[in-house]
Design a protein around this motif. Sequence first.
Motif, short mmCIF file in Angstrom:
data_model
loop_
_atom_site.label_atom_id
_atom_site.label_comp_id
_atom_site.label_asym_id
_atom_site.label_seq_id
_atom_site.Cartn_x
_atom_site.Cartn_y
_atom_site.Cartn_z
N ASN A 198 -60.69 42.67 -2.74
CA ASN A 198 -61.99 42.39 -1.92
C ASN A 198 -61.99 41.28 -0.99
O ASN A 198 -61.48 40.02 -1.78
CB ASN A 198 -63.20 42.21 -2.72
CG ASN A 198 -64.48 42.24 -2.15
OD1 ASN A 198 -64.50 41.48 -1.07
ND2 ASN A 198 -65.57 42.77 -2.59
N ARG A 199 -61.85 41.28 0.34
CA ARG A 199 -61.15 40.22 1.10
C ARG A 199 -62.36 39.06 0.99
O ARG A 199 -62.05 37.90 1.66
CB ARG A 199 -61.25 40.64 2.60
CG ARG A 199 -62.40 41.21 3.30
CD ARG A 199 -62.11 42.08 4.57
NE ARG A 199 -63.16 42.45 5.18
CZ ARG A 199 -63.80 43.55 5.18
NH1 ARG A 199 -63.31 44.40 4.26
NH2 ARG A 199 -64.77 43.88 5.80
N PHE A 200 -63.50 39.24 0.57
CA PHE A 200 -64.56 38.24 0.44
C PHE A 200 -64.73 37.42 -0.65
O PHE A 200 -65.37 36.27 -0.93
CB PHE A 200 -65.68 38.82 0.65
CG PHE A 200 -66.15 39.65 1.91
CD1 PHE A 200 -66.34 38.80 3.28
CD2 PHE A 200 -66.16 41.05 2.14
CE1 PHE A 200 -66.28 39.49 4.40
CE2 PHE A 200 -66.51 41.59 3.25
CZ PHE A 200 -66.53 40.74 4.66
N GLU A 201 -63.67 37.93 -1.86
CA GLU A 201 -63.67 37.22 -2.85
C GLU A 201 -62.67 36.00 -2.96
O GLU A 201 -61.66 36.05 -2.48
CB GLU A 201 -63.32 38.08 -4.09
CG GLU A 201 -64.08 39.24 -4.57
CD GLU A 201 -65.52 38.93 -5.04
OE1 GLU A 201 -65.56 37.61 -5.70
OE2 GLU A 201 -66.67 39.48 -5.02
N ARG A 202 -63.21 34.90 -3.67
CA ARG A 202 -62.29 33.83 -3.84
C ARG A 202 -61.12 33.77 -4.82
O ARG A 202 -60.03 33.24 -4.87
CB ARG A 202 -62.91 32.58 -3.86
CG ARG A 202 -63.91 31.89 -2.60
CD ARG A 202 -64.69 30.84 -2.79
NE ARG A 202 -65.47 30.35 -1.94
CZ ARG A 202 -66.23 29.40 -1.69
NH1 ARG A 202 -66.21 28.45 -2.49
NH2 ARG A 202 -66.89 28.96 -0.59
N GLU A 203 -61.61 34.65 -6.01
CA GLU A 203 -60.83 34.65 -7.03
C GLU A 203 -60.74 36.29 -7.45
O GLU A 203 -61.33 36.83 -7.21
CB GLU A 203 -61.07 33.98 -8.41
CG GLU A 203 -61.41 32.70 -8.09
CD GLU A 203 -62.18 31.86 -9.43
OE1 GLU A 203 -62.43 32.72 -10.39
OE2 GLU A 203 -62.10 30.55 -9.40
N ILE A 204 -59.40 36.49 -7.67
CA ILE A 204 -59.19 37.96 -7.96
C ILE A 204 -58.56 38.12 -9.68
O ILE A 204 -57.86 37.16 -9.89
CB ILE A 204 -57.82 38.52 -7.22
CG1 ILE A 204 -58.29 38.45 -5.76
CG2 ILE A 204 -57.57 39.75 -7.69
CD1 ILE A 204 -59.31 39.38 -5.29
N GLY A 240 -69.12 44.07 -2.84
CA GLY A 240 -68.49 43.56 -3.92
C GLY A 240 -67.47 44.71 -4.60
O GLY A 240 -66.89 44.40 -5.48
N TYR A 241 -67.09 45.69 -3.71
CA TYR A 241 -66.21 46.70 -4.17
C TYR A 241 -64.87 46.85 -3.41
O TYR A 241 -64.58 46.42 -2.13
CB TYR A 241 -66.69 47.96 -4.11
CG TYR A 241 -67.74 48.06 -5.57
CD1 TYR A 241 -67.70 48.04 -6.85
CD2 TYR A 241 -69.23 48.35 -4.97
CE1 TYR A 241 -68.75 48.28 -7.75
CE2 TYR A 241 -70.17 48.17 -5.94
CZ TYR A 241 -69.80 48.34 -7.21
OH TYR A 241 -70.74 48.35 -7.98
N SER A 242 -63.77 47.52 -4.09
CA SER A 242 -62.54 47.50 -3.13
C SER A 242 -62.62 48.63 -2.32
O SER A 242 -63.34 49.76 -2.71
CB SER A 242 -61.43 47.83 -4.21
OG SER A 242 -60.20 48.25 -3.30
N PRO A 243 -62.26 48.51 -1.05
CA PRO A 243 -62.28 49.50 -0.06
C PRO A 243 -61.34 50.94 -0.38
O PRO A 243 -61.33 51.96 0.37
CB PRO A 243 -61.49 48.87 1.23
CG PRO A 243 -61.85 47.35 0.97
CD PRO A 243 -61.87 47.32 -0.59
N GLY A 244 -60.46 50.47 -1.38
CA GLY A 244 -59.52 51.76 -1.72
C GLY A 244 -60.47 52.80 -2.74
O GLY A 244 -61.40 53.34 -2.27
N LEU A 245 -59.75 52.74 -4.03
CA LEU A 245 -60.48 53.84 -4.83
C LEU A 245 -61.84 53.44 -5.20
O LEU A 245 -62.66 54.42 -5.35
CB LEU A 245 -59.50 53.77 -6.17
CG LEU A 245 -58.08 54.60 -5.86
CD1 LEU A 245 -57.29 54.14 -6.97
CD2 LEU A 245 -58.29 56.05 -5.85
N ASP A 246 -62.22 52.18 -5.16
CA ASP A 246 -63.73 51.94 -5.39
C ASP A 246 -64.66 52.57 -4.37
O ASP A 246 -65.57 53.34 -4.74
CB ASP A 246 -63.89 50.45 -5.37
CG ASP A 246 -63.74 49.76 -6.88
OD1 ASP A 246 -63.13 50.64 -7.72
OD2 ASP A 246 -63.67 48.70 -6.58
#
Length: 358
Positions: free
Chosen positions: A20-26, A91-97
């Motif tokens: 997620n490009r908006f998250e600071r931590e992965i 808050g989700y991934s553009p991929g499988l989420d």
Amino acid sequence: MSRILPDPLRGRGALSLPDNRFEREIRELVSDDGVSPALDNVTRLIPETARTIITENDSPDVGFSRSVNPYRGCEHGCIYCFARPSHATVGYSPGLDFERRILFKKDAPMLLERELSKKGYVVEPLALGINTDAYQPAEDGLGLTRAILGVLDRFNHPVVLITKSSLIERDLDILSSMAARNLVHVHLSLPTLDEALSRHLEPRATTPSRRIESLRRLSSAHVPTGVLIAPVIPGLTCHELESILSRSREAGATSAEYILLRLPLEVRGLFSEWLERHYPDKAQAVLSRLREYHGGKLYDDRFGVRMRGEGMMADLLSKRMEVASRRLAFPGLPSFETGLFHPPHRPSSSRLFPNFIP
């Protein structure tokens, strides 16, 4: 870090979970042996509370200024979907989420009725389910789209629908009624007639042949229906343009449009991964051809260019569309009727003053 799966999940388009490009931590779960646990392949429906439902649009590239989207994410899993990046905003991934985590606006019909009833509301055609398909599988159980159509029907409000699902036939009763008042246009989205390609490209969408049949049934019910060839993928589906137009016209389509493949933000990497997995012998050629439409880039987000491209190849595609459409004599869609709009609980002047003659 984008987690790429060693094996595709059954019935899914994306092959990975881009961060997620908006998250600071992965953060990523890893088992004791250092291997990430397997992802589940379950679609989860997540209720979302919305304060408003009508979205304003100022893009000159699309033919509407307002839209209603009851769903975020889409289980159809189309790998090319331009809406995938929007899933990162919740808050989700553009991929499988995007395919496994479907948010739905449970109060959408009530919110729409409230907004249409506001004093001073000026009627314009609403585009329903443009960001993600309003007839995706979740609709079969939730029925939000049907409820929204019921509101628009009662208010005599014009609507535009774009879908790739035969589920739209469920609502033929409402659509036929609205069509009799020039209140509805339906566009069937059809990027390919190749059933095998479609299974990889848009894994949980209605098959191309069944979409043609939906077009035929809608047209037979006198619902104004067109075909939207979207997306046109250079080097993969672009050769099908004329055959899609021909099959659609035979089935009763009265209009035809096309949109060039768009690869904004994360869609670029997702589509490239998909090409390498499913069509490795064509991958580089497809991307190279696409760059010919965008001055050497894979995507150009400028208005007027992002949906058509520019240059010699774009001009050639446009000319093919023009020639084929003229040969097949698409008559076009009827004009919308906007003068019938009226909130059902607000008395009209004719009811207040039955003897008044304007």
